[in-house]
Design a protein around this motif. Structure first.
Motif, short mmCIF file in Angstrom:
data_model
loop_
_atom_site.label_atom_id
_atom_site.label_comp_id
_atom_site.label_asym_id
_atom_site.label_seq_id
_atom_site.Cartn_x
_atom_site.Cartn_y
_atom_site.Cartn_z
N VAL A 80 0.71 -1.12 -0.15
CA VAL A 80 -0.02 0.05 0.04
C VAL A 80 0.83 1.08 -0.19
O VAL A 80 0.56 2.26 -0.74
CB VAL A 80 -1.16 -0.18 1.13
N GLN A 81 2.01 1.24 0.79
CA GLN A 81 2.91 2.34 0.96
C GLN A 81 3.55 2.73 -0.44
O GLN A 81 3.66 3.99 -0.99
CB GLN A 81 3.97 2.19 1.77
N GLY A 82 3.79 1.73 -1.32
CA GLY A 82 4.17 1.83 -2.68
C GLY A 82 3.22 2.39 -3.60
O GLY A 82 3.47 3.30 -4.33
N LEU A 83 2.02 2.01 -3.60
CA LEU A 83 0.82 2.59 -4.32
C LEU A 83 0.72 3.91 -3.89
O LEU A 83 0.46 4.89 -4.79
CB LEU A 83 -0.57 1.82 -3.97
N GLN A 84 0.64 4.46 -2.67
CA GLN A 84 0.55 5.80 -2.09
C GLN A 84 1.87 6.68 -2.77
O GLN A 84 1.27 7.83 -3.02
CB GLN A 84 0.61 5.85 -0.69
N ARG A 85 2.92 6.12 -2.75
CA ARG A 85 4.24 7.25 -3.56
C ARG A 85 3.77 7.31 -4.96
O ARG A 85 4.23 8.54 -5.31
CB ARG A 85 5.29 6.39 -3.15
N ARG A 86 3.34 6.58 -5.68
CA ARG A 86 3.14 6.70 -6.98
C ARG A 86 1.72 7.27 -7.38
O ARG A 86 1.34 7.76 -8.58
CB ARG A 86 3.08 5.48 -7.95
N ALA A 87 0.56 7.30 -6.51
CA ALA A 87 -0.83 7.82 -6.69
C ALA A 87 -0.67 9.32 -6.73
O ALA A 87 -0.07 9.84 -5.94
CB ALA A 87 -1.66 7.08 -5.73
N PRO A 88 -1.65 9.73 -7.41
CA PRO A 88 -2.03 11.17 -7.17
C PRO A 88 -2.34 11.68 -5.60
O PRO A 88 -2.54 10.70 -4.84
CB PRO A 88 -3.32 11.29 -7.96
N LYS A 89 -2.17 12.50 -5.28
CA LYS A 89 -2.42 13.20 -3.85
C LYS A 89 -3.75 13.01 -3.50
O LYS A 89 -4.00 12.95 -2.27
CB LYS A 89 -1.96 14.69 -3.73
N THR A 90 -4.90 12.78 -4.28
CA THR A 90 -6.22 12.51 -3.93
C THR A 90 -6.21 10.97 -3.54
O THR A 90 -7.20 10.72 -3.07
CB THR A 90 -6.97 12.84 -5.02
N PHE A 91 -5.36 10.29 -3.73
CA PHE A 91 -5.43 8.87 -3.42
C PHE A 91 -5.19 8.65 -1.77
O PHE A 91 -4.37 9.31 -1.11
CB PHE A 91 -4.40 8.10 -4.16
N SER A 92 -6.32 7.81 -1.35
CA SER A 92 -6.07 7.37 0.39
C SER A 92 -6.53 5.79 0.08
O SER A 92 -7.11 5.22 -0.80
CB SER A 92 -6.90 8.28 0.99
N SER A 93 -5.96 5.30 0.95
CA SER A 93 -6.14 3.80 1.42
C SER A 93 -6.24 3.73 2.92
O SER A 93 -5.93 4.27 3.55
CB SER A 93 -5.00 3.02 0.81
N ASP A 94 -7.16 2.42 2.92
CA ASP A 94 -7.56 2.21 4.36
C ASP A 94 -7.69 0.73 4.37
O ASP A 94 -8.73 0.29 4.01
CB ASP A 94 -8.57 3.07 4.97
N TYR A 95 -6.75 0.11 4.88
CA TYR A 95 -7.07 -1.34 5.33
C TYR A 95 -7.70 -1.80 6.52
O TYR A 95 -7.28 -1.28 7.68
CB TYR A 95 -5.76 -2.29 5.35
N GLN A 96 -8.80 -2.54 6.45
CA GLN A 96 -9.56 -2.79 7.78
C GLN A 96 -10.02 -4.38 7.65
O GLN A 96 -10.47 -4.63 6.64
CB GLN A 96 -10.83 -2.22 7.96
#
Length: 70
Positions: free
Chosen positions: A2-18
Motif C-alpha cells: 500500500v505504501q508503494g501505491l501511495q508514493r506513485r498515486a495522485p495526492k487525492t489517493f487514500s487507502s485504509d485497510y480494515q
C-alpha cells in the motif's frame, strides 16, 4: 504494498485497510463503501448481480489444507 501505491498515486489517493472478514468485505462492496476488496471466497453470482457496473474477480491464490504426520 500500500505504501508503494501511495508514493506513485495522485495526492487525492487514500487507502485504509480494515480486516473485516470476507462477509464484511462483500457487504462493503454491495454498499459501495469500497472500490476494491479481497476475500478467500469468490462473491456469489447473485451478490455480483447487485453491484452496478459489475464485479471483476481476480483469483490470486487458493486456500490450502496441509496434512502433517510424524
Amino acid at each position: 504494498m500500500v505504501q508503494g501505491l501511495q508514493r506513485r498515486a495522485p495526492k487525492t489517493f487514500s487507502s485504509d485497510y480494515q480486516s473485516v472478514g470476507s462477509g464484511g468485505g462483500v457487504k462493503s462492496v454491495l454498499d459501495h463503501t469500497v472500490d476494491f476488496g479481497a476475500s478467500d471466497a469468490a462473491m456469489k453470482p447473485e451478490d455480483m448481480a447487485k453491484v452496478d457496473g459489475g464485479v471483476q474477480l481476480f483469483p490470486m491464490t487458493a486456500g490450502s489444507i496441509v496434512l502433517a504426520t510424524t
